[in-house]
Design a protein around this motif. Structure first.
Motif, PDB file in Angstrom:
ATOM      1  N   UNK A 131      61.087  58.331  14.853  1.00  0.00           N
ATOM      2  CA  UNK A 131      61.377  57.611  16.070  1.00  0.00           C
ATOM      3  C   UNK A 131      60.738  56.446  16.253  1.00  0.00           C
ATOM      4  N   UNK A 132      61.335  55.523  17.004  1.00  0.00           N
ATOM      5  CA  UNK A 132      60.850  53.892  16.972  1.00  0.00           C
ATOM      6  C   UNK A 132      60.701  53.650  18.478  1.00  0.00           C
ATOM      7  N   UNK A 133      59.223  53.041  18.440  1.00  0.00           N
ATOM      8  CA  UNK A 133      58.767  52.192  19.743  1.00  0.00           C
ATOM      9  C   UNK A 133      59.036  50.790  19.556  1.00  0.00           C
ATOM     10  N   UNK A 134      59.709  50.309  20.290  1.00  0.00           N
ATOM     11  CA  UNK A 134      60.032  48.752  20.485  1.00  0.00           C
ATOM     12  C   UNK A 134      59.152  48.035  21.149  1.00  0.00           C
ATOM     13  N   UNK A 135      58.315  47.268  20.622  1.00  0.00           N
ATOM     14  CA  UNK A 135      57.415  46.313  21.113  1.00  0.00           C
ATOM     15  C   UNK A 135      57.930  45.131  21.600  1.00  0.00           C
ATOM     16  N   UNK A 136      57.764  44.731  22.892  1.00  0.00           N
ATOM     17  CA  UNK A 136      58.379  43.376  23.107  1.00  0.00           C
ATOM     18  C   UNK A 136      57.444  42.717  23.970  1.00  0.00           C
ATOM     19  N   UNK A 164      60.325  51.654  24.957  1.00  0.00           N
ATOM     20  CA  UNK A 164      60.097  50.296  24.601  1.00  0.00           C
ATOM     21  C   UNK A 164      58.375  50.162  25.208  1.00  0.00           C
ATOM     22  N   UNK A 165      57.852  49.276  24.645  1.00  0.00           N
ATOM     23  CA  UNK A 165      56.298  48.939  25.168  1.00  0.00           C
ATOM     24  C   UNK A 165      56.383  47.322  25.560  1.00  0.00           C
ATOM     25  N   UNK A 166      56.196  47.065  26.806  1.00  0.00           N
ATOM     26  CA  UNK A 166      56.194  45.878  27.359  1.00  0.00           C
ATOM     27  C   UNK A 166      54.814  45.299  27.316  1.00  0.00           C
ATOM     28  N   UNK A 189      57.688  53.122  27.441  1.00  0.00           N
ATOM     29  CA  UNK A 189      56.579  53.989  27.227  1.00  0.00           C
ATOM     30  C   UNK A 189      55.000  53.459  27.698  1.00  0.00           C
ATOM     31  N   UNK A 190      55.151  52.380  28.090  1.00  0.00           N
ATOM     32  CA  UNK A 190      53.771  51.607  28.471  1.00  0.00           C
ATOM     33  C   UNK A 190      53.850  50.384  28.512  1.00  0.00           C
ATOM     34  N   UNK A 191      52.837  49.856  29.636  1.00  0.00           N
ATOM     35  CA  UNK A 191      52.714  48.087  29.720  1.00  0.00           C
ATOM     36  C   UNK A 191      51.184  47.734  29.341  1.00  0.00           C
ATOM     37  N   UNK A 192      51.335  46.735  28.651  1.00  0.00           N
ATOM     38  CA  UNK A 192      50.057  46.280  28.094  1.00  0.00           C
ATOM     39  C   UNK A 192      49.863  44.873  28.847  1.00  0.00           C
ATOM     40  N   UNK A 193      48.837  44.619  28.996  1.00  0.00           N
ATOM     41  CA  UNK A 193      48.471  43.145  29.904  1.00  0.00           C
ATOM     42  C   UNK A 193      47.944  42.372  28.706  1.00  0.00           C
ATOM     43  N   UNK A 194      47.741  41.012  29.203  1.00  0.00           N
ATOM     44  CA  UNK A 194      47.098  39.998  28.147  1.00  0.00           C
ATOM     45  C   UNK A 194      45.546  40.199  28.126  1.00  0.00           C
ATOM     46  N   UNK A 232      49.672  54.957  26.381  1.00  0.00           N
ATOM     47  CA  UNK A 232      50.575  54.827  25.059  1.00  0.00           C
ATOM     48  C   UNK A 232      49.626  55.661  23.825  1.00  0.00           C
ATOM     49  N   UNK A 233      48.977  56.610  24.323  1.00  0.00           N
ATOM     50  CA  UNK A 233      48.273  57.445  23.188  1.00  0.00           C
ATOM     51  C   UNK A 233      48.808  58.646  23.106  1.00  0.00           C
ATOM     52  N   UNK A 234      49.709  59.191  23.508  1.00  0.00           N
ATOM     53  CA  UNK A 234      50.482  60.735  23.723  1.00  0.00           C
ATOM     54  C   UNK A 234      50.922  60.856  22.043  1.00  0.00           C
TER      55      UNK A 234
END
Length: 447
Positions: A131-136, A164-166, A189-194, A232-234
């Protein structure tokens, strides 16, 4: 400390491994392009699970030296490259099967964009059913994010898209816009800040070597907590991996000792290359052209690539080592030099500001750094000793060289690839060779 449940799971997998198939949780991190944050996300998640006692194995697709060093530091286990062409389908199967028998979690980091290259990250993920998690990177987007995510997720229906991971969000409002843009068919899947304070530093050709980042472990631990806060740690779904028998290499280098340059200037070394040399009976010893005054007692030298252009003045001023290299060359013993190692053997090396330094002067040519351009990509090296699979990745040009004996063959382009130079005892090229692609050829080059 690993809990008893984890130990029991490993024991169960070891028993089932006799059936030549085994399952292990696995996830593949890909992106629409380079620079989206794949390494940061992969490293952070690997570090999170490693800090909680899991045995995490990470693989990097394609020919890359620097990302694996970061990922290795993050997960605490060796990180090897995996590629359907360079490594080969059979070896890929064997490597992943072995990892699945031992690990609690397997993570993959793709190269460039999801569908870039032939074979691409998508090809590898599809081949193994991962399975693929797309990081954008959402830095310059709002509602368009969802449209791009939908296109990537549905472009090849056979792929298993986990979601998708934002990445690199500016704040809560930005996250809200991204969330609202997502189509129902694609999971966010999750959102990551700067987090510029814990970002992994970069330079030309890629990330900075982890040994040069004083607080690398603190950054990785901080990234692990960011991944946890971002949801994002599941543990991902389990994937079935089947074994493929691989013949043991012949003892073609039995009794020989190979000297390998390894320091801040020379560090682009595939772990698979070292493993092959040792399997063929060679003893590998390391030395530093930057800091040592003598070459160990060895039968052949391997000078891998790296960043000699960042250290060319220090390399030049090590007079004792320069004399040693010239003496070794005069002895007639074999020298294999790749990219930065080749530049080290030439007459001179000039950096981007135009500062020139004298090099070893045992191979005709002068290396000059460029601010832009260069070459990268997979190539076949048609050596007299046999064909080797290889890749190029550099930002220099060479002048005043000898006549090449051959040129690399590009996989999807008719133009000549990198020149290959050979004298009585030196084989040199910009190409980085993948030794397991032809053990007999490597044995001839170093024996």
């Amino acid at each position: 400390m690993v809990n008893p449940t984890t130990r029991a799971a490993r024991a169960t997998r070891a028993i089932h491994a006799t059936r030549a198939k085994v399952k292990c949780p696995a996830l593949f991190f890909c992106a629409p392009a380079s620079g989206q944050g794949k390494t940061t996300i992969t490293a952070g998640i690997a570090r999170y699970h490693r800090n909680r006692g899991l045995d995490v194995r990470v693989f990097k697709t394609g020919p890359d030296y620097l990302d694996p060093l970061i990922l290795e530091r993050a997960c605490g286990a060796p990180v090897t490259q995996i590629d359907l062409w360079m490594v080969g389908e059979a070896e890929c199967k064997h490597i992943l099967y072995q990892a699945a028998c031992e690990a609690d979690l397997i993570l993959f980091e793709g190269a460039m964009g999801l569908f870039d290259g032939a074979p691409s990250s998508a090809d590898l993920a599809e081949y193994f059913g991962i399975p693929i998690a797309i990081v954008m990177d959402a830095r310059a987007m709002a509602q368009t994010f969802g449209a791009i995510a939908l296109g990537l997720a549905t472009h090849r229906p056979r792929l298993q898209i986990a979601g998708v991971i934002a990445n690199a969000l500016a704040g809560e409002r930005h996250q809200q816009l991204i969330s609202e843009s997502m189509p129902r068919q694609v999971a966010l899947l999750g959102c990551v800040g700067r987090h510029p304070d814990i970002a992994l530093p970069e330079r030309h050709l890629g990330l900075v070597h982890p040994d040069e980042v004083a607080d690398i472990d603190q950054r990785l631990d901080a990234l692990a907590e960011v991944m946890a806060q971002s949801g994002l740690t599941k543990i991902p779904d389990r994937v079935e991996f089947a074994d493929h028998d691989i013949a043991e290499p012949e003892m073609l280098l039995g009794g020989s000792t190979i000297g390998i340059a390894k320091d801040d200037a020379f560090s682009f070394i595939y772990a698979a290359n070292i493993k092959l040399l040792e399997q063929m009976g060679a003893t590998c010893v390391y030395f530093s052209p930057l800091n040592d005054r003598a070459i160990p007692a060895v039968d052949a030298l391997w000078l891998p690539g790296g960043y000699p252009e960042l250290h060319h003045q220090k390399l030049s001023s090590n007079d004792a080592m320069r004399r040693q290299v010239k003496k070794f060359h005069a002895s007639g013993k074999k020298i294999l030099a790749e990219c930065g190692g080749m530049l080290y053997l030439m007459n001179s090396l000039t950096d981007v500001p135009g500062e020139r330094a004298e090099m070893m002067a045992v191979l005709p040519g002068d290396g000059v750094m460029r601010e832009r351009g260069g070459c990268q990509g997979m190539q076949i090296a048609p050596l007299p000793q046999g064909e080797l699979r290889a890749h190029a990745h550099h930002r220099t040009r060479c002048e005043n060289t000898m006549q090449p004996i051959a040129f690399g063959k590009r996989l999807r382009h008719s133009a000549p690839g990198e020149p290959i130079y050979q004298t009585d005892n030196i084989t040199a090229s910009y190409l980085h060779f993948y030794f397991p692609s032809n053990p007999k050829a490597i044995a001839k080059l170093l024996s």
